[in-house]
Scaffold this active site. Structure first.
Site, PDB file in Angstrom:
ATOM      1  N   TYR A  75     -30.025 -35.976 -45.676  1.00 34.46           N
ATOM      2  CA  TYR A  75     -28.918 -35.095 -46.036  1.00 34.46           C
ATOM      3  C   TYR A  75     -28.535 -35.252 -47.504  1.00 34.46           C
ATOM      4  CZ  TYR A  75     -28.377 -35.009 -40.928  1.00 34.46           C
ATOM      5  OH  TYR A  75     -28.593 -34.901 -39.578  1.00 34.46           O
ATOM      6  N   GLY A  99     -17.701 -18.999 -37.321  1.00 36.15           N
ATOM      7  CA  GLY A  99     -18.151 -19.331 -38.663  1.00 36.15           C
ATOM      8  C   GLY A  99     -19.162 -18.369 -39.230  1.00 36.15           C
TER       9      GLY A  99
END
Length: 329
Positions: free
Chosen positions: A55, A210
């Site tokens: 990440y 979202g």
């Protein structure tokens, strides 16, 4: 607080997936804002933080290490290894030497002397799983990691790994619209006493309102490459979302809370790790731990959204080749 078991710890059944603070969805927040999110998560009662070497190419681990170095005892820390980058080239590498190098990088970035749960991020088809687990077992013995996890792997691989050393957790995508774990992995985890950690439990933001228009997502957003969001499939899936939202409103809870409560209803060994870069969503998500759905509501959800009603696979063919989880016929 209701708790569930993960890697020898009692944790909030809603954990925090930290990826979106550095990677994949939208524009990541500035580091100082990400740090505030992490502190707010702990203040709200999140006790399980999930990250990975991948990440932000190390930035997410660095953020956690810098922001929370004074609060390390307050949460169970999970990270992952096995996806390596050479410049722009990505490879899956779970060889013992690579694992040993990766964990040292993670420990340094996280500013800690141990990681409570350390996953193999993907299956390395060139390295026997037994060799990879053997290397992780050595790290457990050395005190550098507390427990071993696997991510996006099959029930057969889980059994092979567990025969070498107990596997504490399997992490895989699981939500109303991604049901692959129901083929075998979910039940195998329960049988072996292994926690099942569901990532993307609100369907990559879909069940948290979202996403309404995938074309409005930033160019780098991971969802732009996923078939369920393309021009062919999204109009159908959006209709499911609207019906789902109506059901959530009738229960006086938010869509995200309904999605998370459904995931947690699938077994006492199931833990959800929704990710967000929004404080409001962080606060909303954690309240889902106290929601218990009726059997009638679960039946309505299962009928509305399932592998037959959702349009499109979860990954492109190229991405799917790196995933070992079982596929429906």
């Amino acid at each position: 607080m209701k708790t569930r078991h993960l890697a020898g710890h009692a944790v909030n059944p809603i954990g925090y997936g930290c990826m979106s603070l550095s990677h994949a969805y939208g524009v990541p927040p500035a580091p100082e804002d990400g740090a505030r999110m992490l502190h707010r998560a702990l203040d709200l009662g999140y006790t399980h933080l999930d990250t990975a070497r991948l990440y932000g190419l190390g930035a997410n681990e660095t953020l956690i290490g810098e922001a929370l170095k004074g609060r390390r005892s307050q949460y169970v820390l999970a990270s992952k290894c096995g996806i390596e980058f050479d410049g722009d080239k990505r490879r899956i590498d779970c060889r013992p030497d690579t694992i040993r190098t990766a964990v040292e990088k993670s420990l340094t970035a996280l500013q800690t002397d141990h990681i409570d749960l350390y996953y193999l991020h993907r299956r390395d088809f060139e390295t026997p799983i037994e060799e990879s687990i053997g290397a992780l077992a050595d790290l457990v013995a050395a005190g550098k990691i507390g427990a071993i996890g696997l991510s996006e792997m099959s029930a057969d691989t889980l059994r092979r790994a567990h025969a070498v050393h107990p596997v504490a957790a399997m992490q895989t995508e699981y939500s109303l619209w991604s049901r692959n774990p129901e083929i075998a992995v979910l039940a195998t985890c329960a049988e072996l006493g292994c926690a099942f950690v569901a990532f993307s439990p609100v369907a990559r933001g879909v069940f948290a309102n979202g996403v309404r228009d995938p074309d409005a997502l930033v160019a780098s957003d991971l969802r732009r490459s996923q078939p369920r969001f393309n021009a062919e499939n999204w109009p159908h899936n959006l209709q499911l979302v609207d019906r789902f939202n109506t059901l959530a409103a009738s229960l006086d809870i938010t869509p995200a809370q309904l999605a998370l409560a459904w995931v947690l209803s699938r077994g006492e060994h199931v833990i959800a790790i929704p990710g967000t870069a929004s404080v409001a969503h962080l606060e909303e998500n954690v309240r889902a731990r106290d929601i218990e759905l009726s059997g009638e509501t679960i039946d309505r959800l299962d009928s509305l959204i399932n592998r037959h009603t959702v349009a499109g696979p979860r990954y492109s063919a190229a991405m799917q080749r790196a995933i070992e989880t079982e596929e429906f016929a």
